[in-house]
Design a protein around this motif. Sequence first.
Motif, PDB file in Angstrom:
ATOM      1  N   THR A 102     -26.980 -10.353  -4.990  1.00 50.74           N
ATOM      2  CA  THR A 102     -25.733 -10.768  -5.629  1.00 50.74           C
ATOM      3  C   THR A 102     -25.048  -9.508  -6.158  1.00 50.74           C
ATOM      4  OG1 THR A 102     -26.834 -11.121  -7.757  1.00 50.74           O
ATOM      5  CG2 THR A 102     -26.604 -13.033  -6.291  1.00 50.74           C
TER       6      THR A 102
ATOM      7  N   CYS B  14     -21.708  -7.765  -8.674  1.00 49.10           N
ATOM      8  CA  CYS B  14     -20.688  -7.895  -9.713  1.00 49.10           C
ATOM      9  C   CYS B  14     -20.305  -6.491 -10.175  1.00 49.10           C
ATOM     10  CB  CYS B  14     -21.189  -8.733 -10.887  1.00 49.10           C
ATOM     11  SG  CYS B  14     -22.641  -8.046 -11.718  1.00 49.10           S
TER      12      CYS B  14
ATOM     13  N   THR C 204     -18.334 -11.915 -13.650  1.00 49.38           N
ATOM     14  CA  THR C 204     -19.102 -12.903 -12.891  1.00 49.38           C
ATOM     15  C   THR C 204     -19.347 -12.361 -11.486  1.00 49.38           C
ATOM     16  OG1 THR C 204     -17.035 -13.992 -12.259  1.00 49.38           O
ATOM     17  CG2 THR C 204     -18.182 -14.836 -14.208  1.00 49.38           C
ATOM     18  N   ASN C 205     -20.185 -13.043 -10.728  1.00 45.93           N
ATOM     19  CA  ASN C 205     -20.547 -12.565  -9.398  1.00 45.93           C
ATOM     20  C   ASN C 205     -19.344 -12.557  -8.456  1.00 45.93           C
ATOM     21  OD1 ASN C 205     -23.176 -12.185 -10.159  1.00 45.93           O
ATOM     22  ND2 ASN C 205     -23.932 -14.083  -9.237  1.00 45.93           N
TER      23      ASN C 205
ATOM     24  N   LYS D  84     -27.589  -6.915  -7.548  1.00 44.45           N
ATOM     25  CA  LYS D  84     -28.844  -7.436  -8.095  1.00 44.45           C
ATOM     26  C   LYS D  84     -29.747  -7.931  -6.971  1.00 44.45           C
ATOM     27  CE  LYS D  84     -26.746  -8.736 -12.502  1.00 44.45           C
ATOM     28  NZ  LYS D  84     -26.472  -9.820 -13.476  1.00 44.45           N
TER      29      LYS D  84
ATOM     30  N   SER E 295     -32.054  -4.306 -10.424  1.00 50.00           N
ATOM     31  CA  SER E 295     -30.591  -4.188 -10.463  1.00 50.00           C
ATOM     32  C   SER E 295     -30.224  -2.754 -10.109  1.00 50.00           C
ATOM     33  CB  SER E 295     -30.064  -4.534 -11.852  1.00 50.00           C
ATOM     34  OG  SER E 295     -30.292  -5.893 -12.162  1.00 50.00           O
TER      35      SER E 295
END
Length: 551
Positions: free
Chosen positions: A482, A484, A506-507, A535, A540
Amino acid sequence: MKKLSLAFALCTFSLLLLAQTSLNHENEVLNLNKPDRVEWFRNLGFGMFIHFSFDSQLGVVISHSMAGASDDYLNRYIKELPKTFNPKEFDAHEIATLAKLAGMKYIVFTTKHHSGFCMWDTETTDFNISNTPYRNDLVAEYVEATRNAGLAVGFYFSPEDFNFLYENGLQVRRRFTAPIPNQIMNKYLELNELQMLELMAKYGDIDILFYDGGEGPLVEKCKQVAWELQPDVVVTRGAMQTPEQTLPGVTISDPWEANLTMGTQWAYKPADEDYKSGLRLLEILIETRAKGGNQLLNIGPKPNGEIPETQEDRLREIAAWNFINGEAIDATEPWIIPNEENIWFTWKPKEKCLYAFLTKQPQWPRGERREFVIRSAELSENSKVEVLGQSSELVEYMPDIDATTYFQQKEDGLHISCVRAQRIYNNHKWNNPIVLKITNCKPALIPPVVKTEDAEIIYSKGSSFIQFKGTIIKHDDEEKLTACFQYRPYAGFVEELYSDEWMETTNAAINDSSFVFKLPVQIKNVTYQYRALVKHPKASIFGEIKRIETK
């Protein structure tokens, strides 16, 4: 200007001829650092910077108050202020001892800052420490004490010389809109070469050189002289990245050295100074080493030569932490990722030894057990986990507490359970990072690589947005990821490292390894820092930090 001795002049003449024959193109950066010496330097890890000059008597910014100053100010600054400079309490041996206790392996001393005032007895100008009430050669004292302490000797040297500009009728400034006339520029180059010749010839082997300012022919000439006389010297600024008052956002494979102040000023500041806490300085040191760099932490002695009490207090707090955890920053390399959230890493590949720094653990009571999961490392049959400095056998005055460090490899990562057992302060409080030593381990993943692209301001229907962009350059399985962005108002050149707090978007959808996010502009004319973030289930991964100004 003093007359040069015949031997000195002949030696200089020969060297100048040699330098002229090897002059590189002025648009190229000369780098003759030997690879083995660079690796030696990288293993040092942590050093002390000392900014000290005669204008510490005023507590003003070192040298820079000359730029834009009136003739009256400059005249009194150059001719009167040195007459009262007497650093009789400067104890080079005490400073070197304190640096060594703090885990520092080298010291870099300001031999000449931009003002042009020389802290050694030079034959090139009367604007030097021998023409003050102190009279002694402070550079010689520093070199002797640093060597005796077993530390590497470094010189800071500014090729820029405000006193030379003033004497030659030029405006005192760092950037010129028109070239300096050739006749004056030749004198300027010669002055720097002669001063560098003195520094390289008078004090034995010098390990490290930090050039500040005078980019182009001034600094290139100085590097030539230094490497001709001492081929083993390592040049930092002038030959490698030296981020000032900041850290890079990602691990850098090439050598680099961050340099920063404890407060807001390099030289002594007696009023309204805002010091970073000892804890924050340790966090910055840990992050520096986790990203593969050296850290050069500055002190600014008082006019009489003493270390300000607050600066000494910070160094002694670092010294206590280093006495326990020094092996985790000494001669280490970066791990596959610099950190997992608030756990930072360094690595000794030959020993297969991973160090995990447990940061952001405030108010960890002595005797309390806490649990951690490390997802980027995987144990082997012979692995061990211990808390540096602790025996894991007892917690003083708490016989019922089990001090053992437990660890287990599970599917989601390495689970570690440990106790803060060691008593460091009388009140049993110790908020500085605890370090885990994990032996015989290996990486548990191949981390993705993410690039922070340049952001832009987008206008739409009367509103404006910051459009962040990121690219995933390398990954095993995009479906696991993911993405961001993180952002924060830019605190300023000096203040950037006072905090490490970020806000997170947010993503963002990942399309063909790219991702974008539009953030509404709430306040105009504000500069933001931002970075891409990807991530992975086990880590991360951040991109480099960039800046954009809203309009």
